[in-house]
Design an enzyme around this catalytic site. Structure first.
Site, PDB file in Angstrom:
ATOM      1  N   ARG A  86      -9.394   1.260   9.298  1.00 31.97           N
ATOM      2  CA  ARG A  86      -8.886  -0.062   9.629  1.00 31.97           C
ATOM      3  C   ARG A  86      -9.878  -0.854  10.474  1.00 31.97           C
ATOM      4  O   ARG A  86      -9.597  -1.999  10.829  1.00 31.97           O
ATOM      5  CB  ARG A  86      -7.600   0.101  10.437  1.00 31.97           C
ATOM      6  CG  ARG A  86      -6.327  -0.333   9.744  1.00 31.97           C
ATOM      7  CD  ARG A  86      -5.248  -0.148  10.760  1.00 31.97           C
ATOM      8  NE  ARG A  86      -3.964  -0.677  10.475  1.00 31.97           N
ATOM      9  CZ  ARG A  86      -3.025  -0.079   9.756  1.00 31.97           C
ATOM     10  NH1 ARG A  86      -3.269   1.038   9.133  1.00 31.97           N
ATOM     11  NH2 ARG A  86      -1.839  -0.618   9.672  1.00 31.97           N
TER      12      ARG A  86
ATOM     13  N   ARG B 267      11.684  -4.665   4.448  1.00 32.03           N
ATOM     14  CA  ARG B 267      11.359  -3.242   4.329  1.00 32.03           C
ATOM     15  C   ARG B 267      12.317  -2.356   5.133  1.00 32.03           C
ATOM     16  O   ARG B 267      12.673  -2.653   6.265  1.00 32.03           O
ATOM     17  CB  ARG B 267       9.936  -3.002   4.833  1.00 32.03           C
ATOM     18  CG  ARG B 267       9.593  -1.528   4.885  1.00 32.03           C
ATOM     19  CD  ARG B 267       8.131  -1.302   4.829  1.00 32.03           C
ATOM     20  NE  ARG B 267       7.466  -1.614   6.083  1.00 32.03           N
ATOM     21  CZ  ARG B 267       6.143  -1.515   6.237  1.00 32.03           C
ATOM     22  NH1 ARG B 267       5.378  -1.165   5.235  1.00 32.03           N
ATOM     23  NH2 ARG B 267       5.612  -1.806   7.398  1.00 32.03           N
TER      24      ARG B 267
ATOM     25  N   LYS C  36       0.811  -1.226   0.000  1.00 30.82           N
ATOM     26  CA  LYS C  36       0.000   0.000   0.000  1.00 30.82           C
ATOM     27  C   LYS C  36       0.843   1.274   0.000  1.00 30.82           C
ATOM     28  O   LYS C  36       0.638   2.167  -0.816  1.00 30.82           O
ATOM     29  CB  LYS C  36      -0.925   0.056   1.231  1.00 30.82           C
ATOM     30  CG  LYS C  36      -1.911  -1.085   1.332  1.00 30.82           C
ATOM     31  CD  LYS C  36      -2.889  -0.849   2.475  1.00 30.82           C
ATOM     32  CE  LYS C  36      -2.250  -0.770   3.853  1.00 30.82           C
ATOM     33  NZ  LYS C  36      -1.684  -2.050   4.331  1.00 30.82           N
TER      34      LYS C  36
ATOM     35  N   ARG D 178       0.324  -8.056  13.973  1.00 29.37           N
ATOM     36  CA  ARG D 178      -0.344  -7.150  13.023  1.00 29.37           C
ATOM     37  C   ARG D 178      -1.208  -7.924  12.037  1.00 29.37           C
ATOM     38  O   ARG D 178      -2.271  -7.471  11.645  1.00 29.37           O
ATOM     39  CB  ARG D 178       0.702  -6.317  12.280  1.00 29.37           C
ATOM     40  CG  ARG D 178       1.231  -5.165  13.137  1.00 29.37           C
ATOM     41  CD  ARG D 178       2.547  -4.638  12.639  1.00 29.37           C
ATOM     42  NE  ARG D 178       2.450  -4.037  11.331  1.00 29.37           N
ATOM     43  CZ  ARG D 178       3.482  -3.906  10.498  1.00 29.37           C
ATOM     44  NH1 ARG D 178       4.674  -4.351  10.852  1.00 29.37           N
ATOM     45  NH2 ARG D 178       3.313  -3.328   9.347  1.00 29.37           N
TER      46      ARG D 178
ATOM     47  N   ARG E 160      11.744  -0.512  10.756  1.00 32.52           N
ATOM     48  CA  ARG E 160      10.770  -0.115  11.774  1.00 32.52           C
ATOM     49  C   ARG E 160      10.683  -1.165  12.877  1.00 32.52           C
ATOM     50  O   ARG E 160      10.735  -2.352  12.608  1.00 32.52           O
ATOM     51  CB  ARG E 160       9.389   0.038  11.113  1.00 32.52           C
ATOM     52  CG  ARG E 160       9.241   1.344  10.370  1.00 32.52           C
ATOM     53  CD  ARG E 160       8.056   1.359   9.444  1.00 32.52           C
ATOM     54  NE  ARG E 160       6.841   0.766  10.036  1.00 32.52           N
ATOM     55  CZ  ARG E 160       5.683   0.678   9.394  1.00 32.52           C
ATOM     56  NH1 ARG E 160       5.572   1.150   8.164  1.00 32.52           N
ATOM     57  NH2 ARG E 160       4.639   0.132   9.964  1.00 32.52           N
TER      58      ARG E 160
HETATM   59  P1  ADP Z   1       1.239  -1.221   7.898  1.00 32.90           P
HETATM   60  O1  ADP Z   1       0.177  -0.907   6.893  1.00 32.90           O
HETATM   61  O2  ADP Z   1       2.554  -1.484   7.288  1.00 32.90           O
HETATM   62  O3  ADP Z   1       0.819  -2.238   8.912  1.00 32.90           O
HETATM   63  P2  ADP Z   1       1.008   1.461   9.035  1.00 32.90           P
HETATM   64  O4  ADP Z   1       2.179   2.315   8.794  1.00 32.90           O
HETATM   65  O5  ADP Z   1      -0.224   1.719   8.239  1.00 32.90           O
HETATM   66  O6  ADP Z   1       1.531  -0.010   8.844  1.00 32.90           O
HETATM   67  O7  ADP Z   1       0.598   1.505  10.583  1.00 32.90           O
HETATM   68  C1  ADP Z   1       1.533   1.272  11.615  1.00 32.90           C
HETATM   69  C2  ADP Z   1       0.828   1.251  12.963  1.00 32.90           C
HETATM   70  O8  ADP Z   1       0.156   2.496  13.197  1.00 32.90           O
HETATM   71  C3  ADP Z   1      -0.287   0.204  13.086  1.00 32.90           C
HETATM   72  O9  ADP Z   1       0.203  -1.066  13.465  1.00 32.90           O
HETATM   73  C4  ADP Z   1      -1.177   0.836  14.171  1.00 32.90           C
HETATM   74  O10 ADP Z   1      -0.640   0.663  15.456  1.00 32.90           O
HETATM   75  C5  ADP Z   1      -1.102   2.315  13.843  1.00 32.90           C
HETATM   76  N1  ADP Z   1      -2.191   2.727  12.917  1.00 32.90           N
HETATM   77  C6  ADP Z   1      -2.034   3.226  11.660  1.00 32.90           C
HETATM   78  N2  ADP Z   1      -3.230   3.488  11.084  1.00 32.90           N
HETATM   79  C7  ADP Z   1      -4.172   3.142  12.007  1.00 32.90           C
HETATM   80  C8  ADP Z   1      -5.596   3.134  12.015  1.00 32.90           C
HETATM   81  N3  ADP Z   1      -6.321   3.550  10.951  1.00 32.90           N
HETATM   82  N4  ADP Z   1      -6.219   2.695  13.137  1.00 32.90           N
HETATM   83  C9  ADP Z   1      -5.531   2.286  14.207  1.00 32.90           C
HETATM   84  N5  ADP Z   1      -4.197   2.238  14.253  1.00 32.90           N
HETATM   85  C10 ADP Z   1      -3.507   2.652  13.174  1.00 32.90           C
END
Ligand code: ADP
Ligand code: ZN
Length: 215
Positions: free
Chosen positions: A91, A130, A15, A174, A163
């Site tokens: 999410r 990554r 994404k 996750r 990360r």
């Molecule tokens: P990825 O898509 O690679 O899992 P992101 O960078 O989108 O990672 O998100 C990293 C972290 O940030 C998530 O594991 C969560 O803890 C938090 N996070 C990001 N977006 C949201 C969301 N919409 N709702 C809740 N937590 C979020």
């Protein structure tokens, strides 16, 4: 051209990388809640400090916090005029409903939801390889998208790092959080008729051109 988009899919489906490319080319505004939270954390803001414990464990940050971030973005004229790509939000079903309410307020709509499907092997490989830039947040991959110079960002020469939440233990959590909380969004948007599915296991260049055809 389609204006307001959502990218949904498991972590590691590509994404963030796709969003970066589409944004460079199409001039959308990129709204990545993950990236905004990481910046907040780096700047030690109230929101960043509150989010840290959740992010470290691979748990979701509370709906009100992330929805607040997105609503603040939508309140900017530039975001609504240029159109936006939501990446990593919504999410949960609750976030999707809160988003709908917010969009109604401005009389705007989501035109397409891009769903990137990917299997477990692809996800693990993408996440373990990554590396992100400390300065501009861009993504690279030591297996599939190497930077020109090891450890250095091609765009801004910032330092690349892994990360904390890309470590194996957190990745597993996750993925579980994704299937429990986020996967139901696929049906939610399918019913609305706005969902377009892409095979995230393919090479990102292939997916990119497929998506561009749809837009
Ligand atoms: P990825 O898509 O690679 O899992 P992101 O960078 O989108 O990672 O998100 C990293 C972290 O940030 C998530 O594991 C969560 O803890 C938090 N996070 C990001 N977006 C949201 C969301 N919409 N709702 C809740 N937590 C979020
Ligand atoms: Zn950079």
């Amino acid at each position: 051209m389609m204006k307001n988009l959502i990218l949904v899919g498991p972590p590691g489906a590509g994404k963030g990388t796709l969003a970066e490319r589409l944004i460079d080319e199409k001039g959308f505004m990129h709204i990545s809640t993950g990236q905004i939270l990481r910046e907040a954390l780096a700047n030690k803001t109230q929101i960043g400090l509150e989010a840290k414990a959740y992010m470290d464990k691979g748990e979701l940050v509370p709906d009100e916090v992330v929805t607040g971030i997105v609503m603040e973005k939508l309140s900017e004229d530039e975001v609504r005029t240029k159109g936006f790509m939501l990446d990593g939000f919504p999410r949960t079903l609750n976030q999707a409903e809160l988003l709908d309410e917010g969009l109604k307020k401005y009389g705007i709509e989501i035109e397409v939801v891009i769903y990137l499907e990917a299997d477990q092997d692809t996800i693990i490989k993408r996440l373990s390889g990554r590396r992100a830039c400390r300065e501009c947040g861009r993504n690279f991959n030591i297996y599939t998208m190497k930077p020109q110079k090891e450890g250095v960002c091609d765009h801004c020469h910032g330092e690349l790092f892994q990360r904390d939440d890309d470590k194996e233990e957190t990745v597993r959590n996750r993925l579980k959080v994704y299937s429990d909380s986020t996967a139901p969004l696929v049906d939610f948007y399918k019913e609305k008729g706005s969902l377009k599915t892409f095979n995230g296991n393919n090479d990102l260049n292939v997916i990119y051109s497929e998506i561009k055809n749809v837009l």
